[in-house]
Design an enzyme around this catalytic site. Structure first.
Site, short mmCIF file in Angstrom:
data_model
loop_
_atom_site.label_atom_id
_atom_site.label_comp_id
_atom_site.label_asym_id
_atom_site.label_seq_id
_atom_site.Cartn_x
_atom_site.Cartn_y
_atom_site.Cartn_z
N CYS A 20 -75.86 1.22 -39.15
CA CYS A 20 -75.08 0.32 -38.30
C CYS A 20 -74.18 -0.49 -39.23
CB CYS A 20 -76.05 -0.61 -37.56
SG CYS A 20 -75.27 -1.90 -36.60
N CYS A 57 -67.65 1.72 -37.30
CA CYS A 57 -68.80 1.48 -36.40
C CYS A 57 -69.36 2.86 -36.09
CB CYS A 57 -68.33 0.78 -35.12
SG CYS A 57 -69.58 0.79 -33.80
N1 DGL Z 1 -73.29 0.98 -34.22
C1 DGL Z 1 -73.09 -0.32 -34.70
C2 DGL Z 1 -72.08 -0.39 -35.83
O1 DGL Z 1 -71.98 0.55 -36.57
C3 DGL Z 1 -73.09 -1.48 -33.76
C4 DGL Z 1 -72.51 -1.32 -32.40
C5 DGL Z 1 -72.87 -2.52 -31.54
O2 DGL Z 1 -74.01 -2.58 -31.08
O3 DGL Z 1 -71.98 -3.39 -31.39
O4 DGL Z 1 -71.42 -1.37 -36.02
#
Ligand code: DGL
Length: 254
Positions: A77, A178
């Site tokens: 993440c 993301c």
């Molecule tokens: N998948 C996550 C990222 O890479 C976060 C997405 C979220 O929950 O806002 O930032």
């Protein structure tokens, strides 16, 4: 020394489905490692949480992860990496691998645009990364609510809906900052008409280096487990990637 007759356990963490494409790549590269994917799908988007709440949510998951005694944990993440990794590394003793936007290779192409969550785009970590590798031609844009849209519609993404979240800018390279955005890579690539980069290979490579002491040569029964959030959906997303990439046929899905 670790027991070579036992598969090592590696944990993964993301708010929701985003990190599953990175999980898939690591499962493919490390056939003797057991993986458990921790998620918090019902609280997506993490990228819109205030810092204190974000740290609390991530720390709660890491307390569960710690009880599994993993050899390493991948923060799949970008938001949690940008906002929480120093805290996590200070508190937990196991190896923690983060994911970062792939600015360094992308900027070779020319003007570079990083798409990220609001929390990542406002972070000190992304500012430092852009200063270090961006060569004065890299900009970061927040795509408000795109991660939540992908989370809730991953099996039926609409081209038009995704494009409506994207900033109207010109670029020679787009960086997916993301992990949720990886699921709409083709739509994003079509919209900007340029190369699209993500941190998947670099992060998988890093994990492989860390696990280098294990003997990965003989594949043995590998366990992939899901914990927290919408486990059925997370497994379905993972199985869909396995089928799409030809790693298993539909008949092997239980
Ligand atoms: N998948 C996550 C990222 O890479 C976060 C997405 C979220 O929950 O806002 O930032």
């Amino acid at each position: 020394m670790e027991n070579l007759y036992q598969n090592p356990e590696v944990c993964f963490f993301d708010s929701g489905i985003g990190g599953i494409s990175l999980l898939y790549e690591c499962v493919r590269r490390l056939p003797r490692v057991n993986f458990t994917y921790f998620a918090d799908n019902y609280r997506v988007p993490y990228g819109s949480l205030p810092q204190e709440e974000l740290i609390k949510a991530v720390d709660t998951k890491f307390q569960e992860i710690e009880s599994r005694n993993p050899v390493a944990t991948v923060v799949a993440c970008n938001t949690a990496t940008a906002r929480c990794i120093d805290f996590l590394r200070g508190k937990y003793k196991f190896e923690i691998v983060g994911i970062q936007p792939a600015v360094k290779p992308a900027v070779e192409k020319g003007n570079c645009v990083v798409l990220a969550t609001p929390a990542t785009s406002e972070s000190r970590a992304i500012k430092e990364l852009v200063e270090k590798y961006g060569r004065g031609r890299t900009q970061v844009f927040a795509c408000l609510d795109l991660a939540a849209y992908v989370e809730n519609n991953v099996f039926a993404l609409s081209n038009e809906r995704v494009k409506a979240f994207l900033p109207k800018v010109k670029a020679d390279a787009i960086v997916l900052g993301c992990t949720h955005y990886v699921f709409c890579r083709d739509i994003i690539s079509d919209y900007y008409g340029c190369a699209v980069f993500d941190g998947i290979d670099g992060t998988a490579e890093h994990l492989c280096k860390i696990l280098g002491n294990f003997d990965h040569r003989e594949p043995r029964a590998q366990k992939i487990a899901f914990s927290g959030g919408d486990m059925a959906k997370n497994r379905q997303v993972f199985n869909t990637l396995m089928i799409k990439n030809g790693s298993i046929s539909q008949n092997h899905i239980s």
